[in-house]
Write a protein that holds these residues in place. Sequence first.
Motif, PDB file in Angstrom:
ATOM      1  N   UNK A 187       0.749  -1.210  -0.107  1.00  0.00           N
ATOM      2  CA  UNK A 187      -0.097  -0.077  -0.027  1.00  0.00           C
ATOM      3  C   UNK A 187       0.790   1.233  -0.150  1.00  0.00           C
ATOM      4  N   UNK A 188       0.269   2.376  -0.232  1.00  0.00           N
ATOM      5  CA  UNK A 188       0.677   3.681  -0.456  1.00  0.00           C
ATOM      6  C   UNK A 188       1.280   4.549   1.146  1.00  0.00           C
ATOM      7  N   UNK A 189       1.256   3.602   2.150  1.00  0.00           N
ATOM      8  CA  UNK A 189       1.668   4.157   3.494  1.00  0.00           C
ATOM      9  C   UNK A 189       3.181   4.353   3.482  1.00  0.00           C
ATOM     10  N   UNK A 190       3.721   5.393   4.343  1.00  0.00           N
ATOM     11  CA  UNK A 190       5.051   5.411   4.551  1.00  0.00           C
ATOM     12  C   UNK A 190       5.701   4.291   5.189  1.00  0.00           C
ATOM     13  N   UNK A 191       6.815   3.857   4.701  1.00  0.00           N
ATOM     14  CA  UNK A 191       7.434   2.584   5.580  1.00  0.00           C
ATOM     15  C   UNK A 191       8.494   3.493   6.365  1.00  0.00           C
ATOM     16  N   UNK A 192       8.427   4.842   6.626  1.00  0.00           N
ATOM     17  CA  UNK A 192       9.496   5.316   7.545  1.00  0.00           C
ATOM     18  C   UNK A 192       9.285   5.107   8.807  1.00  0.00           C
ATOM     19  N   UNK A 193      10.228   5.475   9.816  1.00  0.00           N
ATOM     20  CA  UNK A 193      10.391   5.038  11.054  1.00  0.00           C
ATOM     21  C   UNK A 193      10.461   6.259  11.972  1.00  0.00           C
ATOM     22  N   UNK A 194       9.476   5.949  13.048  1.00  0.00           N
ATOM     23  CA  UNK A 194       9.531   7.383  13.990  1.00  0.00           C
ATOM     24  C   UNK A 194       8.358   8.126  13.917  1.00  0.00           C
ATOM     25  N   UNK A 195       7.400   7.899  13.169  1.00  0.00           N
ATOM     26  CA  UNK A 195       6.127   8.552  13.168  1.00  0.00           C
ATOM     27  C   UNK A 195       5.500   8.225  14.368  1.00  0.00           C
ATOM     28  N   UNK A 196       4.336   8.946  14.535  1.00  0.00           N
ATOM     29  CA  UNK A 196       3.383   8.827  15.818  1.00  0.00           C
ATOM     30  C   UNK A 196       2.581   7.559  15.531  1.00  0.00           C
ATOM     31  N   UNK A 197       2.195   7.004  16.651  1.00  0.00           N
ATOM     32  CA  UNK A 197       1.323   5.729  16.718  1.00  0.00           C
ATOM     33  C   UNK A 197       0.214   5.675  15.635  1.00  0.00           C
ATOM     34  N   UNK A 198       0.039   4.931  14.861  1.00  0.00           N
ATOM     35  CA  UNK A 198      -0.760   4.382  13.908  1.00  0.00           C
ATOM     36  C   UNK A 198      -1.070   5.726  13.023  1.00  0.00           C
ATOM     37  N   UNK A 199       0.082   6.341  12.618  1.00  0.00           N
ATOM     38  CA  UNK A 199       0.032   7.492  11.607  1.00  0.00           C
ATOM     39  C   UNK A 199       0.347   7.022  10.258  1.00  0.00           C
ATOM     40  N   UNK A 200       1.198   5.888  10.165  1.00  0.00           N
ATOM     41  CA  UNK A 200       1.511   5.448   8.726  1.00  0.00           C
ATOM     42  C   UNK A 200       0.622   4.166   8.338  1.00  0.00           C
ATOM     43  N   UNK A 201      -0.694   4.284   8.490  1.00  0.00           N
ATOM     44  CA  UNK A 201      -1.758   3.139   8.322  1.00  0.00           C
ATOM     45  C   UNK A 201      -2.662   3.427   7.397  1.00  0.00           C
TER      46      UNK A 201
END
Lengths: 98, 481
Positions: free
Chosen positions: B26-40
Amino acid sequence: MADSKISVEQVRHVARLARLELSAADETALQANLSEILQYIDQLNRLDTSAVAPTAQVGEAGTPMRDDVIANRPDPEAMLANAPARAGHLFKVPRIIE
Amino acid sequence: MSDNAYEAIIGLEVHTHLMTRSKLFCGCSAGFGAGPNENVCPVCMGMPGVLPVLNRHAVELAIRAGLAAHCEIAPESIFDRKSYFYPDLPKGYQISQYELPLCKGGYIELPAHSEGAEPRRIRLTRIHMEEDAGKNIHESGASLVDFNRSGVPLVEIVSEPDIRSADEAGAYLRELRSILRYIEASDGKMEEGGLRCDVNVSVRKRGAAEFGVKTEIKNLNSFRFVEKAIEHEVARQIDILEAGGRIAQETHLWDPVREVTRPMRSKEFANDYRYFPEPDLPPLRVPPDLVEAIKTAMPELPADQRARFVRELGLTAYEAAVLTQDRDLGAYFETMLAAGLKNHRTAANWVMTEVLRVVNEAARPLADAAPLAIESGELLKLVETGAISLNAAKTAFAAMCKSGKGADATVAELGLAQVSDEGAIAAACDQVIAAEAAKVAEYRGGRDKLFGFFVGQVMKAMGGKGNPKVVNEILKRKLSG
């Protein structure tokens, strides 16, 4: 059930893997049901497929692919909207620990 | 020593994140360090009715990893569902590859650390693609779940049971991480969960053909833990066998605090994953020209760079192995040489001692902790031309790490330039010879050992800045005359 393809223990095992709670009547019914399905598979197995490659999927082109771009914006509120329990932006579930 | 009667049989399963911008399906960011459940999104949250669409770049990186490890790339591979229930797995299954993985076979060659030693090859079984799960945070009374990591692309790299010791497991992991960084498939940062390891260990009597019963140690997240866990587990198994016991086939967890492994409470059906082909993803077809294109664009691998360092630059196998542990380190060394250095081994030792020391002391990446490589090169160039001594270069280097200034500026600022001017050195020599007439007579009478004394006196007279080579030459001439 003399020609049963599947034991009641196997029914219970699969039910446990699927987290299903079955009554004794359910177990008997499923044992018969699943056995019939497996008997049907036996029928299919009578076909000679020695010259056919194993096919899990049809479709010549293969799986479509997307470019590596970020298309979704953060929206934790929307994602948590249906959560039965939450703690801030985290989902809350019964405590699990090994 | 009964330990010597046994040998350990070790296989590793390494999971590593692929360096993509977005997730695997999917097109969510795979980045590390975002706030909880932001990249979902609904796809990586496993909502009903959604469909996964494969990330092309993740496939390319996995192929790159496969080629770097000498694997065969399957023209057609398939994704499977691995079913189990756990709160961090929202779909109730993980999309993985089982019977037909993307990469098959291959090997990792461990660097030889001594001259003439045969490099060890650890064979691989496979490399397959899969998605990561979310993260559970356990609190008293509840567990909290963050799905940011859910769906982040991983490869699992499975070795054959070819590893024979904890040290060798460490060497394998370091080489694997180095390769993944060289090809920019993974940054291998263990602390961010970017590289995780499961270990299979058994022991057998040396010379026995059959493998013993193995245990699996799960989810080790540092190289040091892997080595310690293996050492502990091997010793534990030998103790059991020596006492006439049997090894139980079980899964262990490493307890990093007490430094022991302990059996996981056996989930009754833990290994009944019921794999079956993922109906939402048709087979992954990799055209041969894509593999060729990736092969052509591959950067130099650590093993090739090591061989080149030994062959073309005259480094020892050990020096080459240290410099290629990390892509940045190898690049730093090569940039230094670009300053026109002739003595490659001095430069290599400079990187291994001075540069690695500041990196380790600062516990920061090379680019932050050390001066620019070209400035390190310029500094050593000053040593080669005799403008400064090696000791002065070390003083300058320490200052450059703090100030960020260049080599020339630092040497000038600290007054480190050594005197090579023959007139000045000759004058100092004359002065010493005049002051030490008695010792001069002794020297000329055959006490050669006094030469060092005269060198010391001349250096002292020059405030330590005399070029030792020129001092030696002139002093020898004057004393013999």
